[in-house]
Design an enzyme around this catalytic site. Structure first.
Site, PDB file in Angstrom:
ATOM      1  N   ARG A  96      13.071  73.778  39.831  1.00 31.48           N
ATOM      2  CA  ARG A  96      14.628  73.744  40.257  1.00 31.48           C
ATOM      3  C   ARG A  96      14.538  73.479  41.689  1.00 31.48           C
ATOM      4  NH1 ARG A  96      16.369  79.375  38.598  1.00 31.48           N
ATOM      5  NH2 ARG A  96      16.848  78.216  36.771  1.00 31.48           N
ATOM      6  N   TYR A  97      13.714  74.149  42.513  1.00 36.64           N
ATOM      7  CA  TYR A  97      13.561  73.969  43.976  1.00 36.64           C
ATOM      8  C   TYR A  97      12.836  72.960  44.357  1.00 36.64           C
ATOM      9  CZ  TYR A  97      15.689  78.915  43.674  1.00 36.64           C
ATOM     10  OH  TYR A  97      16.337  79.718  43.352  1.00 36.64           O
ATOM     11  N   ARG A 100       8.567  73.924  45.085  1.00 35.21           N
ATOM     12  CA  ARG A 100       7.955  75.078  44.219  1.00 35.21           C
ATOM     13  C   ARG A 100       8.314  74.921  42.727  1.00 35.21           C
ATOM     14  NH1 ARG A 100      11.999  77.053  47.250  1.00 35.21           N
ATOM     15  NH2 ARG A 100      13.023  78.693  46.919  1.00 35.21           N
ATOM     16  N   CYS A 109       3.083  89.764  26.956  1.00 33.08           N
ATOM     17  CA  CYS A 109       3.141  90.698  28.102  1.00 33.08           C
ATOM     18  C   CYS A 109       2.628  91.989  27.483  1.00 33.08           C
ATOM     19  CB  CYS A 109       4.611  91.138  28.570  1.00 33.08           C
ATOM     20  SG  CYS A 109       5.411  89.587  28.939  1.00 33.08           S
ATOM     21  N   CYS A 113       9.710  94.025  28.419  1.00 31.74           N
ATOM     22  CA  CYS A 113      10.763  94.638  29.014  1.00 31.74           C
ATOM     23  C   CYS A 113      12.237  94.389  28.253  1.00 31.74           C
ATOM     24  CB  CYS A 113      10.949  94.166  30.520  1.00 31.74           C
ATOM     25  SG  CYS A 113       9.433  94.419  31.423  1.00 31.74           S
ATOM     26  N   CYS A 116      14.179  91.793  30.248  1.00 28.86           N
ATOM     27  CA  CYS A 116      13.560  90.483  30.729  1.00 28.86           C
ATOM     28  C   CYS A 116      14.509  89.258  30.804  1.00 28.86           C
ATOM     29  CB  CYS A 116      12.398  90.358  29.762  1.00 28.86           C
ATOM     30  SG  CYS A 116      11.572  88.871  30.219  1.00 28.86           S
ATOM     31  N   ARG A 118      13.598  86.279  30.650  1.00 31.63           N
ATOM     32  CA  ARG A 118      13.059  85.117  29.859  1.00 31.63           C
ATOM     33  C   ARG A 118      12.917  85.670  28.495  1.00 31.63           C
ATOM     34  NH1 ARG A 118       9.246  83.123  33.881  1.00 31.63           N
ATOM     35  NH2 ARG A 118      11.115  82.167  34.958  1.00 31.63           N
ATOM     36  N   ASP A 273      20.179  89.250  35.467  1.00 27.17           N
ATOM     37  CA  ASP A 273      20.731  87.861  35.198  1.00 27.17           C
ATOM     38  C   ASP A 273      21.741  87.711  34.090  1.00 27.17           C
ATOM     39  OD1 ASP A 273      19.380  86.763  37.355  1.00 27.17           O
ATOM     40  OD2 ASP A 273      17.647  86.478  36.060  1.00 27.17           O
ATOM     41  N   ASP A 310      21.112  85.211  40.434  1.00 23.45           N
ATOM     42  CA  ASP A 310      20.618  83.863  40.039  1.00 23.45           C
ATOM     43  C   ASP A 310      21.634  83.026  39.263  1.00 23.45           C
ATOM     44  OD1 ASP A 310      18.963  81.932  39.631  1.00 23.45           O
ATOM     45  OD2 ASP A 310      17.092  83.233  39.228  1.00 23.45           O
ATOM     46  N   LYS A 317      18.656  81.032  43.321  1.00 23.29           N
ATOM     47  CA  LYS A 317      19.042  82.594  43.882  1.00 23.29           C
ATOM     48  C   LYS A 317      19.947  82.507  44.901  1.00 23.29           C
ATOM     49  CE  LYS A 317      14.567  84.156  41.724  1.00 23.29           C
ATOM     50  NZ  LYS A 317      14.054  82.889  41.342  1.00 23.29           N
TER      51      LYS A 317
HETATM   52  C1  PLP Z   1      13.022  82.465  41.455  1.00 22.85           C
HETATM   53  C2  PLP Z   1      12.521  81.066  41.476  1.00 22.85           C
HETATM   54  C3  PLP Z   1      11.330  80.423  42.021  1.00 22.85           C
HETATM   55  C4  PLP Z   1      10.996  81.313  43.241  1.00 22.85           C
HETATM   56  O1  PLP Z   1      11.769  81.214  44.044  1.00 22.85           O
HETATM   57  P1  PLP Z   1      11.510  82.082  45.573  1.00 22.85           P
HETATM   58  O2  PLP Z   1      13.090  82.536  46.116  1.00 22.85           O
HETATM   59  O3  PLP Z   1      10.611  81.342  46.587  1.00 22.85           O
HETATM   60  O4  PLP Z   1      10.907  83.512  45.270  1.00 22.85           O
HETATM   61  C5  PLP Z   1      10.812  79.129  41.548  1.00 22.85           C
HETATM   62  N1  PLP Z   1      11.677  78.580  40.628  1.00 22.85           N
HETATM   63  C6  PLP Z   1      12.295  79.192  39.834  1.00 22.85           C
HETATM   64  C7  PLP Z   1      13.016  78.214  38.870  1.00 22.85           C
HETATM   65  C8  PLP Z   1      12.909  80.229  40.256  1.00 22.85           C
HETATM   66  O5  PLP Z   1      13.932  80.829  39.203  1.00 22.85           O
HETATM   67  S1  SF4 Z   2      10.100  91.144  32.793  1.00 25.91           S
HETATM   68 FE1  SF4 Z   2       9.583  89.753  31.066  1.00 25.91          FE
HETATM   69  S2  SF4 Z   2       7.980  88.615  31.611  1.00 25.91           S
HETATM   70 FE2  SF4 Z   2       7.988  90.248  32.812  1.00 25.91          FE
HETATM   71  S3  SF4 Z   2       6.534  91.704  31.997  1.00 25.91           S
HETATM   72 FE3  SF4 Z   2       8.645  92.263  31.476  1.00 25.91          FE
HETATM   73  S4  SF4 Z   2       8.871  91.088  29.341  1.00 25.91           S
HETATM   74 FE4  SF4 Z   2       6.922  90.248  30.741  1.00 25.91          FE
END
Ligand code: PLP
Ligand code: SF4
Length: 359
Positions: A96-97, A100, A109, A113, A116, A118, A273, A310, A317
């Site tokens: 996305r960025y 990174r 996991c 959670c 979560c 995701r 989120d 986000d 973010k």
């Molecule tokens: C949060 C996130 C990151 C990391 O973001 P930082 O602000 O550098 O911690 C990188 N890629 C994605 C897709 C993210 O959601």
């Molecule tokens: S937040 Fe999601 S990915 Fe992170 S430990 Fe919990 S269930 Fe696993």
């Protein structure tokens, strides 16, 4: 102290409660009520965290035990509301960025959670293509920072993780590595001296963990974080502001201070989120900002992380500042500029009454 005699993380994990029956019998609940939720979103509570729930009650219970409110859908809360899949050139790699990427190397996991972000992928097989991910990274010299996430990357074996980190280290332009793991909180026995030694060999490598409540900071988790920090691995914490768990000035203050006292630096405080399945944890942004305002400035700046949303649609973010007033539209949305200066609509009410109004 915990009620089990062994401290081998794999053995503990094997004894997790996952089915509605197992969870219900451990906590004296109605299995049938859990069934409708677990058929859509998996559940897993390992014995270590189960003990903590029994000891500390609601704030930990809510993070781990399925609730039927998770099934409530709103048209603008999608399973992949942050559009990670669109920004995924190869399976399990999110770009996305500019500099990174996230590698979702596991969909497992030690605790699933309930909040979560995701959730859509938890427990699924084959979400990550290691070969394709490494090939992509090699072709993209602009990528300097690789984040192992998931799921929890520490669900991989030490050897599997070592192989992956070594392969990443062979890519010259990859400068920093990050491990995003909840293990120091949810199964601290995973942090063994052997693991720490291996991680240390791949420096510069940073660990970001995830504590949400001061009662999660136990003797065991203090030891786990201590092992990492003593080895020279910086540890940060991403917390999520969760309704019923930590949406309170005193709880958050205590959490952040305790983290500092164990040398874990609060990194982000995330607003839940806008994705499907976590509606019971979402509160209005206005409420989040009020809590945040009551902490910022009153508590050491070192201990207070930025408060983040986000953006839906993959905008990324954005930090919210309590002193900046965001005007909501009539349906409960705010307009926010992303890091690229693009304009996005964000659901500022937990339950917006309609789609964003065009302005
Ligand atoms: C949060 C996130 C990151 C990391 O973001 P930082 O602000 O550098 O911690 C990188 N890629 C994605 C897709 C993210 O959601
Ligand atoms: S937040 Fe999601 S990915 Fe992170 S430990 Fe919990 S269930 Fe696993």
């Amino acid at each position: 102290m915990t009620s089990f005699s062994h401290t081998d993380w794999k053995t503990i994990l094997r004894n997790s409660a996952e089915t509605p029956e197992e969870i219900a019998s451990a906590l004296n609940l109605d299995a049938e009520a859990l069934e409708s939720v677990t058929s859509r979103y998996p559940a897993r509570i390992n014995p270590y965290y189960m003990d903590l729930i029994k000891k500390h009650g609601l704030p930990l219970f809510l993070q781990a035990v399925p609730r039927k409110e998770e099934l409530e859908d709103l048209p603008w809360l999608l399973p992949d509301g942050l559009c990670e899949e669109i920004q995924s050139p190869v399976p399990g790699l999110f770009h996305r960025y500019p500099d990174r990427v996230i590698l979702a190397v596991s969909s497992e996991c030690a605790l699933f959670c309930r909040h979560c972000m995701r959730k859509r992928d938890l427990g699924k097989k084959n979400i990550f293509d290691k070969k394709a991910a490494l090939a992509y990274l090699e072709k993209h010299p602009e990528i300097k920072d690789v984040i192992l996430s998931g799921g929890d990357p520490l669900m991989l074996s030490d050897a599997g993780l070592d192989d992956l980190l070594s392969a990443l280290r062979r890519i010259p332009h990859v400068e920093t590595l990050r491990i995003h793991t909840r293990m120091p909180c949810t199964l601290p026995y995973r942090i063994t001296p052997e693991l720490v030694k291996m991680l240390r060999s791949h420096a510069p490598l940073f660990v970001n963990t995830h504590f949400n409540h001061p009662s999660e900071i136990t003797e065991e988790s203090i030891k786990a974080c201590g092992l990492l920090v003593d080895a020279g691995i910086p540890v940060g914490c991403q917390s999520v502001l969760l309704k019923g768990v930590n949406d309170d000035k005193n709880i958050l203050t205590s959490l952040f201070r305790k983290l500092m006292s164990i040398r874990v630096r609060p990194y982000y405080l995330h607003h839940p989120d806008p994705v499907a399945g976590i509606l019971p944890f979402r509160m209005d942004v206005q409420k989040g900002l009020e809590i945040y305002r009551s902490i910022r400035g009153h508590v050491s700046g070192m201990a207070v992380p930025p408060y983040m949303i986000d953006l839906p649609g993959g905008g990324g973010k954005v930090g919210l500042h309590p002193d900046i007033f965001c005007a909501m539209d009539g349906n409960g949305w705010i307009r926010v500029a992303s890091f690229e200066g693009k304009i996005y609509d964000y659901p500022a009410l937990a339950r917006p009454t309609g789609p964003p109004l065009s302005r």
